[in-house]
Design an enzyme around this catalytic site. Structure first.
Site, PDB file in Angstrom:
ATOM      1  N   GLY A 122       0.832  -1.202   0.000  1.00  0.00           N
ATOM      2  CA  GLY A 122       0.000   0.000   0.000  1.00  0.00           C
ATOM      3  C   GLY A 122       0.862   1.245   0.000  1.00  0.00           C
ATOM      4  N   GLY A 189      26.190  -3.884  19.278  1.00  0.00           N
ATOM      5  CA  GLY A 189      25.045  -3.266  19.951  1.00  0.00           C
ATOM      6  C   GLY A 189      24.601  -4.098  21.148  1.00  0.00           C
ATOM      7  N   ALA A 190      24.762  -3.527  22.363  1.00  0.00           N
ATOM      8  CA  ALA A 190      24.283  -4.216  23.581  1.00  0.00           C
ATOM      9  C   ALA A 190      22.920  -3.661  23.967  1.00  0.00           C
ATOM     10  N   ALA A 277      23.000  -5.220  15.565  1.00  0.00           N
ATOM     11  CA  ALA A 277      21.749  -4.910  16.295  1.00  0.00           C
ATOM     12  C   ALA A 277      21.891  -3.526  16.914  1.00  0.00           C
ATOM     13  N   VAL A 278      21.877  -2.507  16.039  1.00  0.00           N
ATOM     14  CA  VAL A 278      22.159  -1.139  16.488  1.00  0.00           C
ATOM     15  C   VAL A 278      20.922  -0.253  16.442  1.00  0.00           C
ATOM     16  N   ARG A 280      16.456   0.240  15.258  1.00  0.00           N
ATOM     17  CA  ARG A 280      15.522   0.095  14.137  1.00  0.00           C
ATOM     18  C   ARG A 280      15.017   1.476  13.749  1.00  0.00           C
ATOM     19  N   ASP A 320       5.674   1.442  15.429  1.00  0.00           N
ATOM     20  CA  ASP A 320       7.085   1.766  15.232  1.00  0.00           C
ATOM     21  C   ASP A 320       7.298   2.913  14.242  1.00  0.00           C
ATOM     22  N   HIS A 452       1.355 -16.148  49.684  1.00  0.00           N
ATOM     23  CA  HIS A 452       2.652 -16.719  50.065  1.00  0.00           C
ATOM     24  C   HIS A 452       2.690 -18.190  49.688  1.00  0.00           C
TER      25      HIS A 452
HETATM   26  P1  FAD Z   1       5.457  -4.234  12.463  1.00  0.00           P
HETATM   27  O1  FAD Z   1       5.267  -5.344  13.400  1.00  0.00           O
HETATM   28  O2  FAD Z   1       6.832  -3.972  11.953  1.00  0.00           O
HETATM   29  O3  FAD Z   1       4.468  -4.515  11.244  1.00  0.00           O
HETATM   30  C1  FAD Z   1       4.433  -3.689  10.131  1.00  0.00           C
HETATM   31  C2  FAD Z   1       4.027  -4.517   8.933  1.00  0.00           C
HETATM   32  O4  FAD Z   1       3.764  -3.618   7.855  1.00  0.00           O
HETATM   33  C3  FAD Z   1       5.104  -5.462   8.426  1.00  0.00           C
HETATM   34  O5  FAD Z   1       4.637  -6.790   8.406  1.00  0.00           O
HETATM   35  C4  FAD Z   1       5.411  -4.982   7.010  1.00  0.00           C
HETATM   36  O6  FAD Z   1       5.582  -6.054   6.091  1.00  0.00           O
HETATM   37  C5  FAD Z   1       4.146  -4.227   6.647  1.00  0.00           C
HETATM   38  N1  FAD Z   1       4.369  -3.159   5.674  1.00  0.00           N
HETATM   39  C6  FAD Z   1       5.348  -2.212   5.685  1.00  0.00           C
HETATM   40  N2  FAD Z   1       5.193  -1.369   4.644  1.00  0.00           N
HETATM   41  C7  FAD Z   1       4.091  -1.793   3.968  1.00  0.00           C
HETATM   42  C8  FAD Z   1       3.439  -1.326   2.810  1.00  0.00           C
HETATM   43  N3  FAD Z   1       3.854  -0.238   2.170  1.00  0.00           N
HETATM   44  N4  FAD Z   1       2.360  -2.020   2.366  1.00  0.00           N
HETATM   45  C9  FAD Z   1       1.915  -3.131   3.035  1.00  0.00           C
HETATM   46  N5  FAD Z   1       2.513  -3.614   4.149  1.00  0.00           N
HETATM   47  C10 FAD Z   1       3.577  -2.942   4.610  1.00  0.00           C
HETATM   48  N6  FAD Z   1       8.536  -5.788  21.084  1.00  0.00           N
HETATM   49  C11 FAD Z   1       7.977  -6.152  22.246  1.00  0.00           C
HETATM   50  O7  FAD Z   1       7.092  -5.441  22.749  1.00  0.00           O
HETATM   51  N7  FAD Z   1       8.353  -7.298  22.887  1.00  0.00           N
HETATM   52  C12 FAD Z   1       9.314  -8.097  22.393  1.00  0.00           C
HETATM   53  O8  FAD Z   1       9.628  -9.121  23.001  1.00  0.00           O
HETATM   54  C13 FAD Z   1       9.934  -7.739  21.171  1.00  0.00           C
HETATM   55  N8  FAD Z   1      10.891  -8.517  20.647  1.00  0.00           N
HETATM   56  C14 FAD Z   1      11.446  -8.166  19.445  1.00  0.00           C
HETATM   57  C15 FAD Z   1      12.455  -8.968  18.933  1.00  0.00           C
HETATM   58  C16 FAD Z   1      13.051  -8.648  17.730  1.00  0.00           C
HETATM   59  C17 FAD Z   1      14.135  -9.537  17.174  1.00  0.00           C
HETATM   60  C18 FAD Z   1      12.601  -7.502  17.013  1.00  0.00           C
HETATM   61  C19 FAD Z   1      13.207  -7.151  15.684  1.00  0.00           C
HETATM   62  C20 FAD Z   1      11.611  -6.688  17.521  1.00  0.00           C
HETATM   63  C21 FAD Z   1      11.031  -7.007  18.752  1.00  0.00           C
HETATM   64  N9  FAD Z   1      10.046  -6.209  19.332  1.00  0.00           N
HETATM   65  C22 FAD Z   1       9.496  -6.557  20.527  1.00  0.00           C
HETATM   66  C23 FAD Z   1       9.571  -4.979  18.668  1.00  0.00           C
HETATM   67  C24 FAD Z   1       8.232  -5.256  17.960  1.00  0.00           C
HETATM   68  O9  FAD Z   1       8.411  -6.297  17.035  1.00  0.00           O
HETATM   69  C25 FAD Z   1       7.737  -4.006  17.258  1.00  0.00           C
HETATM   70  O10 FAD Z   1       7.714  -2.932  18.163  1.00  0.00           O
HETATM   71  C26 FAD Z   1       6.346  -4.229  16.713  1.00  0.00           C
HETATM   72  O11 FAD Z   1       6.333  -5.299  15.799  1.00  0.00           O
HETATM   73  C27 FAD Z   1       5.842  -2.966  16.020  1.00  0.00           C
HETATM   74  O12 FAD Z   1       4.574  -3.207  15.522  1.00  0.00           O
HETATM   75  P2  FAD Z   1       4.021  -2.418  14.252  1.00  0.00           P
HETATM   76  O13 FAD Z   1       2.639  -2.919  14.034  1.00  0.00           O
HETATM   77  O14 FAD Z   1       4.242  -0.970  14.425  1.00  0.00           O
HETATM   78  O15 FAD Z   1       4.956  -2.843  13.034  1.00  0.00           O
HETATM   79  P1  NAD Z   2      18.408  -0.677  20.853  1.00  0.00           P
HETATM   80  O1  NAD Z   2      18.173   0.747  20.592  1.00  0.00           O
HETATM   81  O2  NAD Z   2      17.741  -1.344  21.972  1.00  0.00           O
HETATM   82  O3  NAD Z   2      19.963  -0.918  21.074  1.00  0.00           O
HETATM   83  C1  NAD Z   2      20.931  -0.587  20.130  1.00  0.00           C
HETATM   84  C2  NAD Z   2      22.266  -0.533  20.827  1.00  0.00           C
HETATM   85  O4  NAD Z   2      23.271  -0.423  19.838  1.00  0.00           O
HETATM   86  C3  NAD Z   2      22.404   0.687  21.739  1.00  0.00           C
HETATM   87  O5  NAD Z   2      22.920   0.271  22.976  1.00  0.00           O
HETATM   88  C4  NAD Z   2      23.374   1.584  20.985  1.00  0.00           C
HETATM   89  O6  NAD Z   2      24.174   2.374  21.835  1.00  0.00           O
HETATM   90  C5  NAD Z   2      24.209   0.561  20.228  1.00  0.00           C
HETATM   91  N1  NAD Z   2      24.826   1.070  19.011  1.00  0.00           N
HETATM   92  C6  NAD Z   2      24.301   1.903  18.091  1.00  0.00           C
HETATM   93  N2  NAD Z   2      25.182   2.092  17.078  1.00  0.00           N
HETATM   94  C7  NAD Z   2      26.271   1.347  17.377  1.00  0.00           C
HETATM   95  C8  NAD Z   2      27.509   1.115  16.710  1.00  0.00           C
HETATM   96  N3  NAD Z   2      27.793   1.672  15.540  1.00  0.00           N
HETATM   97  N4  NAD Z   2      28.409   0.283  17.299  1.00  0.00           N
HETATM   98  C9  NAD Z   2      28.131  -0.313  18.497  1.00  0.00           C
HETATM   99  N5  NAD Z   2      26.967  -0.110  19.165  1.00  0.00           N
HETATM  100  C10 NAD Z   2      26.055   0.691  18.610  1.00  0.00           C
HETATM  101  O7  NAD Z   2      18.121  -1.397  19.464  1.00  0.00           O
HETATM  102  P2  NAD Z   2      17.966  -2.933  19.095  1.00  0.00           P
HETATM  103  O8  NAD Z   2      18.559  -3.798  20.133  1.00  0.00           O
HETATM  104  O9  NAD Z   2      18.431  -3.040  17.689  1.00  0.00           O
HETATM  105  O10 NAD Z   2      16.403  -3.100  19.121  1.00  0.00           O
HETATM  106  C11 NAD Z   2      15.561  -2.239  18.348  1.00  0.00           C
HETATM  107  C12 NAD Z   2      14.254  -2.033  19.029  1.00  0.00           C
HETATM  108  O11 NAD Z   2      13.466  -3.216  18.933  1.00  0.00           O
HETATM  109  C13 NAD Z   2      14.390  -1.785  20.522  1.00  0.00           C
HETATM  110  O12 NAD Z   2      14.574  -0.414  20.780  1.00  0.00           O
HETATM  111  C14 NAD Z   2      13.093  -2.263  21.072  1.00  0.00           C
HETATM  112  O13 NAD Z   2      12.185  -1.210  21.101  1.00  0.00           O
HETATM  113  C15 NAD Z   2      12.662  -3.321  20.079  1.00  0.00           C
HETATM  114  N6  NAD Z   2      12.844  -4.638  20.702  1.00  0.00           N
HETATM  115  C16 NAD Z   2      12.175  -4.894  21.853  1.00  0.00           C
HETATM  116  C17 NAD Z   2      12.349  -6.099  22.477  1.00  0.00           C
HETATM  117  C18 NAD Z   2      11.618  -6.352  23.743  1.00  0.00           C
HETATM  118  O14 NAD Z   2      10.666  -5.638  24.019  1.00  0.00           O
HETATM  119  N7  NAD Z   2      12.007  -7.343  24.532  1.00  0.00           N
HETATM  120  C19 NAD Z   2      13.207  -7.049  21.962  1.00  0.00           C
HETATM  121  C20 NAD Z   2      13.892  -6.748  20.810  1.00  0.00           C
HETATM  122  C21 NAD Z   2      13.695  -5.539  20.179  1.00  0.00           C
END
Ligand code: FAD
Ligand code: NAD
Length: 479
Positions: A122, A189-190, A277-278, A280, A320, A452
């Site tokens: 879209g 990225g930690a 993992a730096v 999103r 996001d 408890h």
């Molecule tokens: P998304 O889930 O990114 O969904 C957006 C969708 O839009 C995608 O499927 C994409 O294909 C679609 N899209 C994009 N552009 C278009 C277009 N032009 N037309 C049609 N479709 C399109 N968050 C947590 O709260 N807990 C966690 O444990 C957690 N773990 C994570 C682990 C990892 C490895 C990652 C990468 C992220 C994690 N997150 C976690 C973050 C979480 O996934 C996101 O915050 C969440 O998915 C955001 O939801 P959203 O609906 O905004 O977008």
């Molecule tokens: P993040 O923002 O959590 O961490 C990125 C880390 O990378 C930071 O500590 C930053 O200082 C470091 N960094 C940035 N540039 C760098 C470089 N050039 N060299 C070394 N370190 C560098 O991002 P993420 O871990 O990629 O996750 C993205 C987002 O996805 C998170 O912010 C979170 O919102 C979401 N997420 C959530 C969950 C959860 O809710 N459990 C799990 C996974 C991801």
């Protein structure tokens, strides 16, 4: 296919699918456009979270933790298991089936609620029109809706010093799909992803080195909790190097060479895989025509007010794509809020009570303000901290690492923040969410009766500790 809807949602992740379902519940004729093709080569709903984010990462975290326990802690419980081995293919197959079950579940919910799933891409055009390009190669068409909800999510940030190289230098999606345990794994990225996915492969036997540019671990987490986390990760063998700036990567040959600089100069490390993992960034690529009218904020997120309205009347943006934490539950609640607002309801996401969780072991979770934030604001505050080592249930299950901490206003007793590192932190933190939502005071929690033996008793004790009334730790009142 009809080209006129009440509500069209672009993106079928937690934000988009929840918005579409709630809009349909309100009786709106609703379509959700989603372009994703899942692991099985079929169109898939659920977004990043269900396909390559929250769910697959938690499946691997749980599998790898069971493996770790079988190897490291069963013996302490008197359980003898010899020759524990990990079958990575079976672990990945289980993860894929959990993902398939959940993404299929969203498709069923769409059917049940009569949401039309448009499989393709879209794009928002001028005048709120939408160009839809089907996945099946059919011709693009223009769709119209009274209300448009942009929910296209985010994608990993790439850095020029570490370009992705298939199967060697990967983002989180690649790191969820390794077919074997790397011997030496580098992570740049930690942050949350680096720590969660680093933990998965470390538990399975990889030697993991995490290179973090900033010189503080978990800079946005309460300092006391972050310090405890650092100690625990070290004990677990995660080698986290702070203040490490990656200068270059070299992928010639079988391995990945990473050169980085820290306060002691330049260093080179060799890995068999590297995860980048730096962070999103919002996924706006191809989402908006130049004349769509939607604008961006100073951090390049789509501009949205606190009810997710963009600058174009009738167009909303959630999850996001917009300001605030990039978390699935935040996206989901924004989707629900927008659908309710479209239906004329008065509603508002409480952005001050959104918890964050890092699913390492122990888990780390927080909601509200950190002690440093309250201190910096100059507020008169008090804290209550109690370790799980003083909790019977935590000791009985051998999970007594960590603590619960409250930060509260010392003048009116209101809870300002709750911070947990420890067993089931992801579940315990919901008590803080409820407390903040209800504007609870420390005394409210002190006067409640907690079952408890439960881990929740540490929440109770931490509230008591804020007024030097904890029963199970020795507290001396500061003069
Ligand atoms: P998304 O889930 O990114 O969904 C957006 C969708 O839009 C995608 O499927 C994409 O294909 C679609 N899209 C994009 N552009 C278009 C277009 N032009 N037309 C049609 N479709 C399109 N968050 C947590 O709260 N807990 C966690 O444990 C957690 N773990 C994570 C682990 C990892 C490895 C990652 C990468 C992220 C994690 N997150 C976690 C973050 C979480 O996934 C996101 O915050 C969440 O998915 C955001 O939801 P959203 O609906 O905004 O977008
Ligand atoms: P993040 O923002 O959590 O961490 C990125 C880390 O990378 C930071 O500590 C930053 O200082 C470091 N960094 C940035 N540039 C760098 C470089 N050039 N060299 C070394 N370190 C560098 O991002 P993420 O871990 O990629 O996750 C993205 C987002 O996805 C998170 O912010 C979170 O919102 C979401 N997420 C959530 C969950 C959860 O809710 N459990 C799990 C996974 C991801």
């Amino acid at each position: 296919m009809t080209d006129k809807y009440d509500v069209i949602v672009i993106g079928g992740g937690p934000g988009g699918y929840a918005a579409a379902i709630r809009a349909a519940q309100h009786g709106f004729k609703t379509a959700c456009i989603e372009k994703r093709v899942g692991a099985e080569g079929k169109p898939a709903l659920g977004g990043t979270c269900l396909n390559v984010g929250c769910i697959p990462s938690k499946a691997l975290l749980d599998s790898s933790w069971k493996f770790h326990e079988a190897q490291q802690s069963f013996a302490e419980h008197g359980i003898q298991v010899d020759g524990v081995k990990i079958d990575v293919a079976a672990m990945q197959k289980r993860k894929d089936s959990v993902v398939a079950q959940l993404t299929g579940g969203i498709a069923s919910l769409f059917q049940a609620n009569k949401v039309t799933w448009l499989q393709g891409t879209g794009k928002l055009l001028a005048g709120k029109a939408i160009e839809f390009t089907p996945l099946d190669g059919g011709a693009s068409q223009t769709l119209n809706a009274e209300h448009v909800i942009l929910a296209a999510g985010s994608e990993p940030v790439e850095i020029p010093v570490a370009p992705l190289v298939e199967d060697k230098v990967v983002d989180s999606t690649g790191a969820l799909a390794f077919t074997e345990v790397p011997k030496r794994l580098g992570v740049i990225g930690a942050g949350i992803i680096g720590l969660e996915l680093g933990s998965v492969w470390s538990r399975l036997g990889a030697e993991v080195v995490v290179l973090e540019a900033v010189d503080t671990l978990l800079a946005n987490v309460d300092k006391q909790i972050a310090r405890e986390a650092g100690k625990t990760f070290k004990k677990q063998g995660l080698d986290i190097r702070l203040g490490a700036r990656v200068l270059s990567t070299d992928t010639d040959g079988d391995e990945v060479k990473v050169t980085y600089a820290d306060k002691d100069g330049e260093h080179t490390e060799t890995f068999d895989k590297l995860i980048v993992a730096v962070g999103r960034r919002p996924n706006t690529n191809g989402l908006l025509a130049p004349d769509s009218g939607v604008t961006f904020d100073e951090r390049n997120y789509i501009f949205a007010d606190n009810q997710c309205r963009t600058e174009v009347t009738g167009v909303y943006a959630i999850g996001d794509l917009v300001r605030g934490p990039a978390l699935a539950h935040k996206a989901l609640e924004e989707g629900v809020m927008v659908a309710d607002v479209i239906a004329g309801e008065h509603t508002q996401v409480n952005y001050d009570a959104i918890a964050a969780v890092i699913y390492t072991h122990p888990e780390i979770a927080w909601v509200g303000k950190t002690e440093d934030e309250v201190k910096a604001a100059g507020d008169n505050y008090k804290t209550g901290v109690v370790p799980f080592a003083a909790n019977g249930r935590a000791l009985a299950s051998g999970e007594a690492t960590g603590m619960v901490k409250f930060v509260a206003d010392a003048d009116n007793d209101r809870i300002l923040g709750m911070h947990v590192i420890g067993p089931q932190a992801s579940e315990l933190i919901q008590q803080g969410v409820i407390a903040l939502e209800f504007g609870a005071t420390i005394e409210d929690l002190q006067l409640m009766v907690f079952s408890h033996p439960t881990l929740s008793e540490t929440v109770h004790e931490a509230a008591l500790a804020a007024d030097f009334k904890a029963i199970h730790i020795a507290q001396r009142r500061r003069k």
